[in-house]
Design a protein around this motif. Structure first.
Motif, PDB file in Angstrom:
ATOM      1  N   LEU A 145     -17.563   5.881  45.752  1.00  0.00           N
ATOM      2  CA  LEU A 145     -16.603   6.470  44.820  1.00  0.00           C
ATOM      3  C   LEU A 145     -16.889   6.003  43.402  1.00  0.00           C
ATOM      4  N   MET A 146     -17.222   4.746  43.235  1.00  0.00           N
ATOM      5  CA  MET A 146     -17.533   4.220  41.907  1.00  0.00           C
ATOM      6  C   MET A 146     -18.741   4.949  41.307  1.00  0.00           C
ATOM      7  N   ARG A 147     -19.766   5.194  42.116  1.00  0.00           N
ATOM      8  CA  ARG A 147     -20.942   5.923  41.624  1.00  0.00           C
ATOM      9  C   ARG A 147     -20.571   7.347  41.221  1.00  0.00           C
ATOM     10  N   MET A 148     -19.714   7.971  42.005  1.00  0.00           N
ATOM     11  CA  MET A 148     -19.274   9.325  41.672  1.00  0.00           C
ATOM     12  C   MET A 148     -18.509   9.328  40.350  1.00  0.00           C
ATOM     13  N   GLU A 149     -17.654   8.348  40.155  1.00  0.00           N
ATOM     14  CA  GLU A 149     -16.836   8.288  38.945  1.00  0.00           C
ATOM     15  C   GLU A 149     -17.649   7.971  37.698  1.00  0.00           C
ATOM     16  N   THR A 150     -18.830   7.407  37.865  1.00  0.00           N
ATOM     17  CA  THR A 150     -19.696   7.151  36.712  1.00  0.00           C
ATOM     18  C   THR A 150     -20.778   8.214  36.582  1.00  0.00           C
ATOM     19  N   GLY A 151     -20.750   9.205  37.476  1.00  0.00           N
ATOM     20  CA  GLY A 151     -21.724  10.294  37.417  1.00  0.00           C
ATOM     21  C   GLY A 151     -23.102   9.907  37.888  1.00  0.00           C
ATOM     22  N   MET A 199     -22.698  15.600  35.382  1.00  0.00           N
ATOM     23  CA  MET A 199     -22.251  14.638  36.400  1.00  0.00           C
ATOM     24  C   MET A 199     -21.362  13.561  35.774  1.00  0.00           C
ATOM     25  N   ARG A 200     -21.722  13.097  34.588  1.00  0.00           N
ATOM     26  CA  ARG A 200     -20.924  12.082  33.906  1.00  0.00           C
ATOM     27  C   ARG A 200     -19.534  12.617  33.584  1.00  0.00           C
ATOM     28  N   ARG A 233     -29.024  26.455  26.706  1.00  0.00           N
ATOM     29  CA  ARG A 233     -27.772  27.091  27.133  1.00  0.00           C
ATOM     30  C   ARG A 233     -27.152  26.371  28.319  1.00  0.00           C
ATOM     31  N   TYR A 234     -27.932  25.567  28.993  1.00  0.00           N
ATOM     32  CA  TYR A 234     -27.458  24.879  30.185  1.00  0.00           C
ATOM     33  C   TYR A 234     -27.138  23.427  29.865  1.00  0.00           C
ATOM     34  N   MET A 235     -26.057  22.951  30.440  1.00  0.00           N
ATOM     35  CA  MET A 235     -25.674  21.562  30.246  1.00  0.00           C
ATOM     36  C   MET A 235     -26.642  20.676  31.021  1.00  0.00           C
ATOM     37  N   ASN A 236     -27.049  19.606  30.413  1.00  0.00           N
ATOM     38  CA  ASN A 236     -27.877  18.617  31.072  1.00  0.00           C
ATOM     39  C   ASN A 236     -27.134  18.147  32.323  1.00  0.00           C
ATOM     40  N   ASN A 284     -13.754  12.934  34.862  1.00  0.00           N
ATOM     41  CA  ASN A 284     -12.567  13.713  35.220  1.00  0.00           C
ATOM     42  C   ASN A 284     -11.990  13.273  36.561  1.00  0.00           C
ATOM     43  N   LEU A 285     -12.843  12.982  37.523  1.00  0.00           N
ATOM     44  CA  LEU A 285     -12.361  12.467  38.807  1.00  0.00           C
ATOM     45  C   LEU A 285     -11.605  11.155  38.597  1.00  0.00           C
TER      46      LEU A 285
END
Length: 100
Positions: free
Chosen positions: A45-51, A13-14, A5-8, A19-20
């Motif tokens: 920021l790049m790491r965040m954008e790739t999850g 994060m991906r 029921r929970y998203m991995n 979306n960011l």
């Protein structure tokens, strides 16, 4: 509760990172500009954008730069759901009830 029921968390994060990135592109902002305005390094920021990482304070700063911080906060507000409003009386409790 079943685990499926929970998203991995990696998938979540991906998707959040995608979306960011999409929001940034639609707003016509470069990674350099968003990173500068959020007081982050471009690699962060790049790491965040790739999850692939980031801290919650980084997420909120980038969300603020992209103009969606209030949307993110509102999305997590339990009182924005029927269930949350129905159980609002539980918010005055200091501790969660014990399960037997």
């Amino acid at each position: 509760m079943p685990q499926d029921r929970y998203m991995n968390s990696r998938d979540a994060m991906r998707r959040l990172g995608e979306n960011l990135r999409s929001r940034r592109i639609i707003l016509g902002l470069s990674q350099e500009l968003v990173a500068e305005r959020a007081d982050l390094s471009r690699p962060t920021l790049m790491r965040m954008e790739t999850g692939e990482g980031g801290k919650i304070e980084h997420l909120m700063t980038v969300a603020s730069v992209l103009g969606v911080a209030e949307d993110l906060i509102s999305a997590l507000d339990p009182l924005n759901t029927d269930l949350g409003r129905a159980r609002a009386h539980l918010l005055s409790r200091q501790r969660a009830p014990r399960r037997n």
